[in-house]
Write a protein that holds these residues in place. Structure first.
Motif, PDB file in Angstrom:
ATOM      1  N   LYS A 135       0.844  -1.308   0.116  1.00 47.82           N
ATOM      2  CA  LYS A 135      -0.012  -0.003  -0.008  1.00 47.82           C
ATOM      3  C   LYS A 135       0.903   1.300  -0.029  1.00 47.82           C
ATOM      4  O   LYS A 135       1.994   1.375   0.705  1.00 47.82           O
ATOM      5  CB  LYS A 135      -0.977   0.146   1.376  1.00 47.82           C
ATOM      6  N   TYR A 137       1.600   5.324   0.965  1.00 46.44           N
ATOM      7  CA  TYR A 137       1.132   6.249   1.952  1.00 46.44           C
ATOM      8  C   TYR A 137       1.865   7.662   1.831  1.00 46.44           C
ATOM      9  O   TYR A 137       2.908   7.602   1.313  1.00 46.44           O
ATOM     10  CB  TYR A 137       1.826   5.724   3.309  1.00 46.44           C
ATOM     11  N   GLU A 138       1.044   8.608   1.732  1.00 47.06           N
ATOM     12  CA  GLU A 138       1.620  10.000   1.585  1.00 47.06           C
ATOM     13  C   GLU A 138       2.459  10.295   2.846  1.00 47.06           C
ATOM     14  O   GLU A 138       3.291  11.324   2.375  1.00 47.06           O
ATOM     15  CB  GLU A 138       0.253  10.956   1.495  1.00 47.06           C
ATOM     16  N   SER A 139       2.299  10.027   3.941  1.00 47.81           N
ATOM     17  CA  SER A 139       3.017  10.315   5.054  1.00 47.81           C
ATOM     18  C   SER A 139       2.992   9.152   6.089  1.00 47.81           C
ATOM     19  O   SER A 139       2.477   8.303   6.040  1.00 47.81           O
ATOM     20  CB  SER A 139       2.297  11.820   5.645  1.00 47.81           C
ATOM     21  N   GLU A 141       2.353   9.535   9.264  1.00 48.08           N
ATOM     22  CA  GLU A 141       1.102   9.532   9.964  1.00 48.08           C
ATOM     23  C   GLU A 141       0.081   8.665   9.274  1.00 48.08           C
ATOM     24  O   GLU A 141      -0.938   8.401  10.141  1.00 48.08           O
ATOM     25  CB  GLU A 141       0.429  11.034   9.948  1.00 48.08           C
ATOM     26  N   GLU A 142       0.040   8.309   7.968  1.00 47.91           N
ATOM     27  CA  GLU A 142      -0.999   7.533   7.836  1.00 47.91           C
ATOM     28  C   GLU A 142      -0.679   5.949   7.769  1.00 47.91           C
ATOM     29  O   GLU A 142      -1.414   5.088   7.598  1.00 47.91           O
ATOM     30  CB  GLU A 142      -0.971   7.634   5.903  1.00 47.91           C
ATOM     31  N   THR A 144      -0.510   3.259   9.926  1.00 45.49           N
ATOM     32  CA  THR A 144      -0.955   2.824  11.368  1.00 45.49           C
ATOM     33  C   THR A 144      -0.423   1.514  11.821  1.00 45.49           C
ATOM     34  O   THR A 144       0.194   0.902  10.664  1.00 45.49           O
ATOM     35  CB  THR A 144      -2.459   2.562  11.196  1.00 45.49           C
ATOM     36  N   GLU A 147      -1.772  -1.327   9.881  1.00 46.76           N
ATOM     37  CA  GLU A 147      -1.268  -1.467   8.407  1.00 46.76           C
ATOM     38  C   GLU A 147       0.105  -2.159   8.473  1.00 46.76           C
ATOM     39  O   GLU A 147       0.281  -3.074   7.764  1.00 46.76           O
ATOM     40  CB  GLU A 147      -1.309  -0.063   7.691  1.00 46.76           C
ATOM     41  N   ASN A 190       7.678   5.957   0.387  1.00 47.87           N
ATOM     42  CA  ASN A 190       5.920   5.669   0.456  1.00 47.87           C
ATOM     43  C   ASN A 190       5.351   4.604   0.430  1.00 47.87           C
ATOM     44  O   ASN A 190       4.260   4.376   0.538  1.00 47.87           O
ATOM     45  CB  ASN A 190       5.532   6.771  -0.866  1.00 47.87           C
TER      46      ASN A 190
END
Length: 288
Positions: A135, A137-139, A141-142, A144, A147, A190
């Motif tokens: 997957k 991720y932009e940052s 913080e995304e 988790t 994930e 990312n």
């Protein structure tokens, strides 16, 4: 054989939900449906391939079948259509084949699947741990913990468990082939969780090679570079899909069929002294 003039970026903007569908890709990947010619290198072998319904796994399934191996394709339940298409090509090669729906991260289902394959084929000569989760991720913080854990459950814990489950059905000369990635050496920020799991797979490959040497079972990994599979529109940002593969010296992504020969080589008895190898196939792209 003349290498086709494979597609080069820019590609059309396209996005899919994971795990992605082959039919929705433009251009459509080449799995060797019309091009791979076998030479009996795996005659009589029994192979289990996870993620064999699409992408690299599909190309490996076709190649193994045309080299003479019986092939079990393990796929997610949502990938039934793609799995049946590849299974049809496997059977057309004149070998035995079966497609089994299984989420490999479920230990109970994984155990039942391995037992089913072993019962059908009598043994397992080649285990290809190819299925994975990815997957974008932009940052930070995304990302988790849930994930992060999902990546490791599918990409690391499940392959280890499948090796453990398959071992009782393997004989001397059997082979485990893991799909790692150039991300194990040169991670893209990312897709950090995916890259981290591939680093773990590469490390596990070398460790297992030493651990299983006394059983005369070989363990190797293929490290693909940018390959045009459903993972790309399903696991990368739209702008990265459009330019995918242009950073390589070949100026294009590889096609799944271009990986198949690496897996065939590592599965063949002629590679009897090859274990603990991390084979990079990346179109000349440099890795650490």
């Amino acid at each position: 054989m003349t290498v086709p003039d494979y597609p080069r970026p820019p590609f059309k903007p396209q996005q899919q939900s994971f795990p992605g569908k082959t039919d929705k890709m433009d251009p459509r990947p080449d799995h060797g449906e019309d091009s791979y010619v076998g030479h009996g290198l795996l005659a009589g072998k029994k192979a289990l391939i996870t993620g064999g319904d699409s992408g690299i796994g599909a190309a490996v399934a076709i190649a193994f079948a045309r080299e003479g191996a019986d092939v079990a394709i393990v796929h997610l339940p949502t990938e039934e259509k793609d799995a049946q298409r590849i299974l049809e090509l496997v059977k057309k090669a004149g070998v035995d084949g079966v497609a089994l729906a299984c989420d490999i991260s479920d230990p109970e289902l994984a155990a039942k699947t391995v037992e089913s394959v072993a019962e059908r084929f009598g043994r397992i000569d080649v285990l290809v741990n190819n299925a994975a989760y990815q997957k974008y991720y932009e940052s930070m913080e995304e990302i988790t913990l849930e994930e992060w854990t999902k990546h490791f459950n599918t990409n690391v814990h499940a392959p280890f468990n499948l090796v453990r489950l398959a071992l009782p059905h393997m004989q001397e000369g059997a082979s485990v082939i893991n799909t790692a990635s150039v991300q194990s050496k040169k991670p893209s920020p990312n897709i950090l969780p995916y890259a981290a799991t591939k680093g773990a797979i590469a490390n596990m490959t070398v460790g297992l090679a030493g651990l299983l040497a006394e059983k005369k079972i070989r363990v190797n990994a293929v490290l693909p570079g940018p390959i045009w599979t459903p993972f790309i529109p399903a696991g990368m940002a739209p702008e990265e899909v459009e330019t995918f593969g242009e950073q390589t010296p070949f100026k294009r992504p590889g096609q799944p069929v271009e990986l198949a020969s690496a897996y065939v080589m590592l599965a063949a008895d002629t590679s009897s002294y090859t274990s603990g190898a991390l084979l990079t196939v990346s179109g000349g792209a440099a890795t650490l």
